[in-house]
Design an enzyme around this catalytic site. Sequence first.
Site, PDB file in Angstrom:
ATOM      1  N   GLU A   1      -0.205 -17.145  -9.822  1.00 33.14           N
ATOM      2  CA  GLU A   1       0.811 -16.288 -10.430  1.00 33.14           C
ATOM      3  C   GLU A   1       2.227 -16.630  -9.972  1.00 33.14           C
ATOM      4  OE1 GLU A   1      -0.162 -12.140 -10.216  1.00 33.14           O
ATOM      5  OE2 GLU A   1      -2.185 -12.468 -10.997  1.00 33.14           O
TER       6      GLU A   1
ATOM      7  N   TYR B   1       0.842  -1.198   0.000  1.00 31.14           N
ATOM      8  CA  TYR B   1       0.000   0.000   0.000  1.00 31.14           C
ATOM      9  C   TYR B   1       0.879   1.251   0.000  1.00 31.14           C
ATOM     10  CZ  TYR B   1      -3.678  -3.319   1.105  1.00 31.14           C
ATOM     11  OH  TYR B   1      -4.542  -4.383   1.058  1.00 31.14           O
TER      12      TYR B   1
ATOM     13  N   CYS C   1      -5.692  -5.903  -7.762  1.00 27.44           N
ATOM     14  CA  CYS C   1      -5.561  -5.485  -6.368  1.00 27.44           C
ATOM     15  C   CYS C   1      -5.123  -6.646  -5.478  1.00 27.44           C
ATOM     16  CB  CYS C   1      -6.860  -4.870  -5.867  1.00 27.44           C
ATOM     17  SG  CYS C   1      -8.317  -5.887  -6.055  1.00 27.44           S
ATOM     18  N   HIS C   2      -5.254  -7.880  -5.978  1.00 27.17           N
ATOM     19  CA  HIS C   2      -4.786  -9.033  -5.194  1.00 27.17           C
ATOM     20  C   HIS C   2      -3.262  -9.039  -5.055  1.00 27.17           C
ATOM     21  CE1 HIS C   2      -4.860 -10.399  -9.426  1.00 27.17           C
ATOM     22  NE2 HIS C   2      -3.809 -11.129  -9.087  1.00 27.17           N
TER      23      HIS C   2
ATOM     24  N   ASN D   1     -12.007  -1.170  -5.657  1.00 24.19           N
ATOM     25  CA  ASN D   1     -11.749  -1.578  -7.037  1.00 24.19           C
ATOM     26  C   ASN D   1     -12.925  -2.411  -7.556  1.00 24.19           C
ATOM     27  OD1 ASN D   1     -10.748  -2.644  -9.447  1.00 24.19           O
ATOM     28  ND2 ASN D   1      -9.346  -4.048  -8.427  1.00 24.19           N
TER      29      ASN D   1
END
Length: 189
Positions: free
Chosen positions: A174, A115, A147-148, A139
């Site tokens: 990912e 953040y 945003c993950h 979002n």
Amino acid sequence: MTTHGTLTDAAAPGTADTPTYWTALDSPVGRLLLTAAPDGALTSLSVPGQKGGRAVQDGWLRDPGPFREAADQLAAYFAGELTRFRLPLRAAGTAFRTRVWDALDAVPYGRTTTYGEIAARIGAPRAAVRAVGGAIGANPLLILRPCHRVIGADGTLTGYAGGLPRKTWLLTLEGVLGRADAPERLSPR
């Protein structure tokens, strides 16, 4: 290329002047609800149980046509074959939220940020970290706008409007997190 802009309240999805198109897709993280503007730009992607997620409204038009490319790209992403979405995106938000969402779009597949790093990226003071978190939590385009990929400064997985199990699943897909404990598919909620 991922593109998006800010809608004014007068042009917000689902108003009498601008119909909202919608479809639902099955995915490994549950049923996805997608909405789009008449020009085909995606305006939201919600998951079951999402904090602040959308639900189908009276007057929305169900039509899978505008979502074919999104469905194909999401399937490729969930199969581990796509690392960057190239879809037109348009989310309603303040200028501040739009800057935060633009910064999210720049976080690469398989990487995380914090953040505080997002705040710095948009030129906001360190004290704005909470406001950045609020913008990230608002979002409307989960998964598509990553945003993950935002984690706590200490490396912990912190809030995600779609729930921490989904965040964990997406980061595992990912390659950010180990795959040993990752479920093949999340149970729909």
